[in-house]
Design a protein around this motif. Structure first.
Motif, PDB file in Angstrom:
ATOM      1  N   ASP A  76       0.864  -1.181   0.000  1.00 40.26           N
ATOM      2  CA  ASP A  76       0.000   0.000   0.000  1.00 40.26           C
ATOM      3  C   ASP A  76       0.899   1.228   0.000  1.00 40.26           C
ATOM      4  OD1 ASP A  76      -1.593   2.167   0.550  1.00 40.26           O
ATOM      5  OD2 ASP A  76      -2.603   1.279   2.267  1.00 40.26           O
ATOM      6  N   TYR A  93      -3.490  -7.055  -1.938  1.00 37.67           N
ATOM      7  CA  TYR A  93      -4.045  -5.799  -1.437  1.00 37.67           C
ATOM      8  C   TYR A  93      -5.376  -5.543  -2.120  1.00 37.67           C
ATOM      9  CZ  TYR A  93      -4.600  -0.779  -0.793  1.00 37.67           C
ATOM     10  OH  TYR A  93      -5.094   0.465  -0.491  1.00 37.67           O
ATOM     11  N   GLY A  98      -8.852  -1.988   1.218  1.00 37.62           N
ATOM     12  CA  GLY A  98      -7.519  -1.687   1.720  1.00 37.62           C
ATOM     13  C   GLY A  98      -6.895  -2.799   2.552  1.00 37.62           C
TER      14      GLY A  98
END
Lengths: 144, 144
Positions: A76, A93, A98
């Motif tokens: 991320d 991911y 998220g």
DNA sequence: ATGGGTGCAAAGGATTTGCAACATT
DNA sequence: AATGTTGCAAATCCTTTGCACCCAT
């Protein structure tokens, strides 16, 4: 006995002196497979070690990843997170929620192609991105 | 003719409206295989398009990676960089000099293990880290 | 007492946001 | 006119740094 605590044991194995903070941080990683950020660990640790600082967690996690006690995950782009599972595996991911998932059965290839010759490789990370099963259902609901 | 410009062509193919800034940014990526950061592109672009802003480059590169015109690379936890080569390949980060190299002959595995079922995968990145050949020589000199 | 470990406060820096100006159709 | 694009300034927020204190050997 201290020696039977998995966190304590792993620290010793990795050549890291086991302070209270280090044991607690690694214990958190070993019991929470949620790929926590520094802040998530900080908030939780503060309950047990009220004087702990973010600085210590930053420094400690960085050291862990250098000494092989944890993986630093940069999947991320907004936040680094950590994983106490150091057996090779891949990460996923979800662009929607998220969340970071483990793919334990997938791992970074370790064969060496010709253009990799001469490079000394110490670490490998395999990242996938997309939409997780849970969010696919959410999306369907939105559309219909 | 505009249509023969590789940058222009790729934008069209990716469904992106070709503005001056977008063409220049993509052209930079297609002619510099150095995995530039936003700032490196900014400094260079400013020569040709003096009014360009960092904001535009941030927004544009993010959009490029969403539309498949470039890869966003998060191999270095301190800075995101970009790659205009969208054929699957792997990256190497030198812990000593910070340079990012391409391994064109290596690519992220695309078979699906059982624990990946149900995940909709849109993107894959394979990162290696260690010491590059050039820095290994430097290290040897230091030691001897 | 000496080196390693910790924590506070401050600095640093990359990235995003809000909004107004501008271009393009 | 309407929509999409750009750019400035400010805000945000993660992370690092410098330094003093503390603890253990």
């Amino acid at each position: 006995m201290m020696n039977t605590d998995p966190a304590y044991k792993k620290l010793i194995e990795c050549g890291i002196r086991p302070s209270i903070q280090r044991i607690e941080i690694l214990r958190y990683l070993l019991t929470h497979h949620t790929h926590p950020t520094v802040d998530e660990i900080f908030v939780d640790l503060k309950k047990r070690v009220p004087t702990v600082s973010r600085t210590t967690i930053y420094n400690t996690l960085r050291m862990f990843s250098e000494k092989g006690a944890a993986f630093m995950i940069t999947i991320d782009e907004h936040r680094v997170c950590y994983d106490g599972t150091t057996e090779p595996h891949a990460h996923f991911y979800c662009k929607h929620c998220g969340k970071v998932y483990d793919f334990h059965e997938m791992q970074p290839p370790r064969n060496v192609t010709s253009d990799m010759e001469g490079f000394h490789i110490e670490d490998a990370q395999l990242y996938y991105k997309g939409i997780c099963p849970a969010c696919q259902h959410t999306e369907e609901k939105k559309i219909s």
